[in-house]
Motif scaffolding. Sequence first.
Motif, short mmCIF file in Angstrom:
data_model
loop_
_atom_site.label_atom_id
_atom_site.label_comp_id
_atom_site.label_asym_id
_atom_site.label_seq_id
_atom_site.Cartn_x
_atom_site.Cartn_y
_atom_site.Cartn_z
N ALA A 1 -31.65 38.31 -5.46
CA ALA A 1 -32.82 39.19 -5.39
C ALA A 1 -32.46 40.65 -5.50
O ALA A 1 -33.34 41.50 -5.56
N TYR A 2 -31.15 40.96 -5.50
CA TYR A 2 -30.71 42.36 -5.52
C TYR A 2 -30.06 42.66 -6.86
O TYR A 2 -28.95 42.23 -7.16
N LEU A 3 -30.78 43.40 -7.68
CA LEU A 3 -30.34 43.65 -9.05
C LEU A 3 -29.36 44.80 -9.10
O LEU A 3 -29.38 45.72 -8.29
N GLY A 4 -28.47 44.75 -10.11
CA GLY A 4 -27.46 45.78 -10.30
C GLY A 4 -26.83 45.66 -11.66
O GLY A 4 -27.38 45.00 -12.56
N PRO A 5 -25.66 46.27 -11.89
CA PRO A 5 -25.01 46.20 -13.20
C PRO A 5 -24.77 44.76 -13.62
O PRO A 5 -24.27 43.95 -12.85
N GLY A 6 -25.15 44.43 -14.85
CA GLY A 6 -24.98 43.08 -15.35
C GLY A 6 -26.17 42.18 -15.11
O GLY A 6 -26.22 41.07 -15.67
N SER A 7 -27.13 42.61 -14.30
CA SER A 7 -28.33 41.80 -14.08
C SER A 7 -29.19 41.78 -15.35
O SER A 7 -29.21 42.74 -16.12
#
Length: 267
Positions: free
Chosen positions: A95-101
């Motif tokens: 549920a926690y988006l970041g680089p590569g999402s």
Amino acid sequence: MRSATDTTHGARDHARAQAAPVDRPAAPAGVPAEDVVWAETVPGGNYTHKVLARGTSLRLADPLGDACAHLLLYVADRPWERLNVADTTKVQWNAYLGPGSLLLSDQGRVLASITEDGSGRHDALCGTSTLARNSDRYGAGAPESASPAGRELLLLAAAKNGLDRRDLAPSLSLFKGVRVSAEGALEYTGSAGPGTAVTLRAEQPLTVLIANVPHPLDPRPEYQCGPLELTAWRGRPTAPGDPLWEATPEGHRAFLNTAEFCAARGL
């Protein structure tokens, strides 16, 4: 009492007086100016929209640390395929988006990928603010008010792209974080501070809608939201051999679905 716009000449002079130098963010380092296709600063309490070609990179920046970009994505000219925040988190087990999402549609295809993230404070759980909530909290939530709701601004952006209220799915919020506690409560973590940025890559032709308004869980009693800087430039979509393509089995399948779909349409 007559106003300055009661006559045609007065209205013309008033309209012309609104013209002012436009505050446009500079192109990121290494990006030729001729490749930039969109550069805009969106003040707090405002919205914007744009159609972007496949492969375009879109950089969203929070210069003062108080922007909150509420984002909706649609496949250009096929708006029934749109950002599905629930599938985005469910398919990627996070549920926690970041680089590569990857930002996914409900068709199992990639709409955009997050190629850079200097913020790490985002929210895929709460959506944006509503007319009723803002009216209760700030005294008003209409687009023309001093405290416009995100959903109302996204509706205006949608209308300018042939969409209406039924096309507004839950949005993704960037630059203001929310975490889930061990007890299941939503905890607002706010901004990572000034000077952060997020870059998305369009993996299909996209219609982008953005409202820059306070997060619905922002605890401050006043309506506060800083400027959001947007810069987009030409590029290429993610291709086989890119580490992002093979990062996870779920992402690999979504990229294959996307590539097959685009190839069949000559994209």
